[in-house]
Design an enzyme around this catalytic site. Sequence first.
Site, PDB file in Angstrom:
ATOM      1  CG  ASP A   1     -43.057  35.004  43.205  1.00 33.67           C
ATOM      2  OD1 ASP A   1     -43.011  35.073  44.449  1.00 33.67           O
ATOM      3  OD2 ASP A   1     -42.494  35.833  42.462  1.00 33.67           O
TER       4      ASP A   1
ATOM      5  CG  ASP B   1     -40.530  41.939  35.193  1.00 31.15           C
ATOM      6  OD1 ASP B   1     -39.507  42.494  34.752  1.00 31.15           O
ATOM      7  OD2 ASP B   1     -41.448  42.564  35.763  1.00 31.15           O
TER       8      ASP B   1
ATOM      9  CE  LYS C   1     -36.324  43.061  36.699  1.00 31.00           C
ATOM     10  NZ  LYS C   1     -37.537  43.660  36.168  1.00 31.00           N
TER      11      LYS C   1
END
Length: 340
Positions: A229, A267, A297
């Site tokens: 990330d 996620d 999502k």
Amino acid sequence: MLFSTSPEYFQDAKTELLGAYAANQAGPVSVHRLGPDLGRLSGPGVHIGQLAGICRDQPVVFVKHLTAERASLPLPAARDLEAAAAAVQQVATAAGGDEFAIQAWVSGQNPVPYGSGELARRCTAALADLGKKTGHAGLPRTLSLCLTKTGLLVGLASPAEQLSDWPGGRTRLAKSDDQVSRAEFKLEEAFQAFGIRPPSSGTALDLGASPGGWTHVLRRYGITVWAVDPGDLDDKLRHDRGVRHVRMTAGAFFRSERQRFDMVVNDMKMDPQLSCKLMLDAAERLQPGALTVMTLKLSAHRPVKTVRDCLDLLRRRYRVRTARQLHHNRHEVTVVAECR
């Protein structure tokens, strides 16, 4: 059969269930809404063991919890706690056996002068009077007691048939003192609900890791984690020698890195189809059989079709073990798969 779902996704659960029984040779089935998050599936040839298998195998993702309805008490009678306990005694006696978990919850506004906790305690005492062993979970069969605006419903099922061994599928996890983010609940619930665990050794890949909630969960199980990330990780993880923070996007990571992994979690807050296409890239970096846990999502637009399309994408490189909207998912679905 009684089923629970998220209130916002009741119609989607109904669509899935009716679709699953569209070719039911025994006759037509119907779905009726009994509360904000509670419905009843009725029709010939509908059995809870079969239904639980359908929910796991197809999968039916918007159903969280199942139980077979065994009794109903209209609201005037259900207002009397003793009458409610007597109805539960009758169901337990008719079912036979000496061990029952007792789980109670309310769908919508509570219509009676007692709460779900008091109902569970009174019914526990009532079954003790019959010589029955009781508990909250983990026993051969569960008596599910659900209060709705019309009264009390009593259901009976085994833990495997229920899909979730929590009242109505409402998993309650305790926040730890060192929790990095509430996202940790989602991964912990997936481990519990689906009976999975990270491998005892090797390396996991956490895509979209910041601030590190899922990495934190994986580290508690002892596995080494590469956290991918551009954003920062929580201070609790920065000095953890079992965590390697790779400051780049997942796409850039796969273009530049050839490391192979034993597990991947995802996620990321992104379009679900794009996230699944990225998981196809991830498959190139996974060991055969590597465990995969990811969230999809969802938007309000055709969520059932979105999930089906995403699972079809994943099946190009993964064996999808199951998918379900869990209690901590909100507008998401959790998918568990294995790399082919």
